[in-house]
Design a protein around this motif. Structure first.
Motif, PDB file in Angstrom:
ATOM      1  N   ASP A  39       0.694  -1.267  -0.103  1.00  0.00           N
ATOM      2  CA  ASP A  39       0.084  -0.121   0.065  1.00  0.00           C
ATOM      3  C   ASP A  39       0.876   1.344  -0.067  1.00  0.00           C
ATOM      4  OD1 ASP A  39       0.909  -0.850   2.643  1.00  0.00           O
ATOM      5  OD2 ASP A  39      -0.609   0.440   3.559  1.00  0.00           O
ATOM      6  N   GLU A 105      -7.184   2.983 -15.755  1.00  0.00           N
ATOM      7  CA  GLU A 105      -7.893   1.799 -14.701  1.00  0.00           C
ATOM      8  C   GLU A 105      -9.368   2.099 -14.765  1.00  0.00           C
ATOM      9  OE1 GLU A 105      -5.884   2.779 -11.282  1.00  0.00           O
ATOM     10  OE2 GLU A 105      -3.711   1.664 -11.830  1.00  0.00           O
ATOM     11  N   GLY A 155     -15.036  -6.246  -7.763  1.00  0.00           N
ATOM     12  CA  GLY A 155     -13.805  -6.509  -7.163  1.00  0.00           C
ATOM     13  C   GLY A 155     -12.851  -7.586  -7.567  1.00  0.00           C
ATOM     14  N   ALA A 156     -13.628  -8.730  -7.646  1.00  0.00           N
ATOM     15  CA  ALA A 156     -12.852 -10.126  -7.577  1.00  0.00           C
ATOM     16  C   ALA A 156     -12.202  -9.899  -9.258  1.00  0.00           C
ATOM     17  CB  ALA A 156     -13.729 -11.173  -7.565  1.00  0.00           C
ATOM     18  N   ALA A 158     -11.677  -7.346 -10.675  1.00  0.00           N
ATOM     19  CA  ALA A 158     -10.414  -6.108 -11.065  1.00  0.00           C
ATOM     20  C   ALA A 158      -9.218  -6.670 -10.266  1.00  0.00           C
ATOM     21  CB  ALA A 158     -10.934  -5.002 -10.053  1.00  0.00           C
ATOM     22  N   ARG A 159      -9.301  -7.513  -9.251  1.00  0.00           N
ATOM     23  CA  ARG A 159      -8.048  -7.905  -8.869  1.00  0.00           C
ATOM     24  C   ARG A 159      -7.480  -9.192  -9.489  1.00  0.00           C
ATOM     25  NH1 ARG A 159     -10.421  -8.891  -4.453  1.00  0.00           N
ATOM     26  NH2 ARG A 159     -10.901 -11.128  -4.976  1.00  0.00           N
ATOM     27  N   ASP A 160      -8.228 -10.130  -9.839  1.00  0.00           N
ATOM     28  CA  ASP A 160      -7.762 -11.276 -10.157  1.00  0.00           C
ATOM     29  C   ASP A 160      -7.561 -11.146 -11.793  1.00  0.00           C
ATOM     30  OD1 ASP A 160      -7.191 -12.382  -7.759  1.00  0.00           O
ATOM     31  OD2 ASP A 160      -9.297 -12.899  -7.655  1.00  0.00           O
ATOM     32  N   ASP A 163      -5.552  -7.157 -12.568  1.00  0.00           N
ATOM     33  CA  ASP A 163      -4.433  -7.122 -11.691  1.00  0.00           C
ATOM     34  C   ASP A 163      -4.493  -5.385 -11.079  1.00  0.00           C
ATOM     35  OD1 ASP A 163      -2.253  -8.002 -10.133  1.00  0.00           O
ATOM     36  OD2 ASP A 163      -0.942  -7.388 -11.924  1.00  0.00           O
ATOM     37  N   LEU A 164      -5.675  -5.239 -10.457  1.00  0.00           N
ATOM     38  CA  LEU A 164      -5.736  -3.724 -10.089  1.00  0.00           C
ATOM     39  C   LEU A 164      -6.208  -4.212  -8.495  1.00  0.00           C
ATOM     40  CD1 LEU A 164      -7.780  -1.799 -12.820  1.00  0.00           C
ATOM     41  CD2 LEU A 164      -5.193  -1.953 -12.264  1.00  0.00           C
ATOM     42  N   SER A 165      -5.279  -3.848  -7.668  1.00  0.00           N
ATOM     43  CA  SER A 165      -5.547  -3.824  -6.249  1.00  0.00           C
ATOM     44  C   SER A 165      -5.784  -2.323  -5.643  1.00  0.00           C
ATOM     45  CB  SER A 165      -4.215  -4.542  -5.597  1.00  0.00           C
ATOM     46  OG  SER A 165      -3.129  -3.788  -5.662  1.00  0.00           O
ATOM     47  N   VAL A 166      -6.611  -2.473  -4.402  1.00  0.00           N
ATOM     48  CA  VAL A 166      -7.043  -1.144  -3.660  1.00  0.00           C
ATOM     49  C   VAL A 166      -5.624  -0.404  -3.564  1.00  0.00           C
ATOM     50  CG1 VAL A 166      -8.202   0.026  -1.824  1.00  0.00           C
ATOM     51  CG2 VAL A 166      -9.129  -1.734  -3.141  1.00  0.00           C
ATOM     52  N   ARG A 169      -3.896   1.538  -6.603  1.00  0.00           N
ATOM     53  CA  ARG A 169      -4.769   2.342  -7.698  1.00  0.00           C
ATOM     54  C   ARG A 169      -3.870   3.500  -7.762  1.00  0.00           C
ATOM     55  NH1 ARG A 169      -9.716   1.297  -8.666  1.00  0.00           N
ATOM     56  NH2 ARG A 169      -9.644   2.993  -9.867  1.00  0.00           N
TER      57      ARG A 169
END
Length: 258
Positions: A39, A105, A155-156, A158-160, A163-166, A169
């Protein structure tokens, strides 16, 4: 004398066991705590880049002007102008570049939202296939994908899938302020040496002080990112020394010919 009977054994077996050496609940399952720093990537990159650029560019500018035989007042003016112009340039450049990343993004997330609305079954199969490719068996992958999409489908994916994590970003305003502030702090270090050192020691003093600041910056960046201490320190110091030496040489050559 108390004798443990079968009912006691059954009662004990029904109670959850705590693994040896593993504490109970403390905010996480099993009390397991990890110190990841993903983060910090956004602001850490901008801060290290800004401070490094501030030290290197301002010190190089000062050394180049000083090597050309300029007066201390002219050197100070050039260094101050470099500090202000560099900070504004860093802020504007960082904001524009990170905004472009954020736009990309957001466009990807909007596209994924539309695909989820148009073909949820296909998106479910796509997410399950991602987990299968990572080594999960097909039945388990389908169960996991179904549960994740039931909770937060976008969210699932976007993440998997994207490959965009909170934590990673893009944040344009944060990056712009971090770059500008860190540039000014970095640039102020060699500039202060101009006012503190006599003319005879200006060039070697600024060079040594700037290299010391770069080494400290590299060590701090490595520590904040929990990376190799010596690798970051040597990398930053080497390229800073190279930039300052090249600029001083050019300033000397121009000063002797003009």
């Amino acid at each position: 004398m108390y004798v443990k009977n079968d009912n006691d054994a059954a009662k004990n077996a029904s109670q959850p066991r705590r693994a040896a050496g593993v504490p109970g609940k403390s905010g996480r399952a099993g009390g397991h705590r990890e110190g990841h720093v993903v983060d910090r990537i956004g602001w850490l990159r901008a801060a290290v880049l800004g401070a490094n650029d501030g030290i290197v560019s301002t010190a190089s500018l000062i050394l180049g002007v000083a090597a050309a035989g300029s007066r201390t007042a002219d050197i100070a003016i050039a260094g101050t102008a470099g500090l202000v112009a560099g900070a504004m340039s860093m802020a504007a450049g960082e904001y524009v570049s990170v905004s472009a990343q954020a736009d990309t993004e957001n466009a990807e997330i909007a596209r994924e939202r539309g695909e989820l609305a148009a073909d949820p079954a296909g998106e479910l199969a796509e997410l399950a296939a991602i987990y299968v490719a990572r080594g999960v068996d097909e039945p388990t992958a389908l169960v996991v994908a179904t549960q994740l999409m039931a909770r937060d489908a976008l969210g699932a994916h976007a993440r998997d899938e994207l490959d965009l994590s909170v934590g990673a970003r893009a944040r344009p305003v944060q990056a712009a302020f971090a770059s500008a502030a860190s540039f000014m702090v970095g640039a102020a270090m060699p500039l202060l040496a101009v006012f503190a050192l006599p003319v005879t020691l200006l060039i070697p003093g600024v060079a040594v002080a700037s290299l010391l600041f770069l080494a400290i910056l590299g060590a701090m960046g490595s520590w904040a990112g929990k990376a190799g201490l010596w690798t970051g320190t040597l990398r930053v110091t080497f390229w800073g020394a190279f930039a300052m030496a090249a600029t001083a040489l050019i300033g000397h050559l121009i000063g002797t010919t003009v």
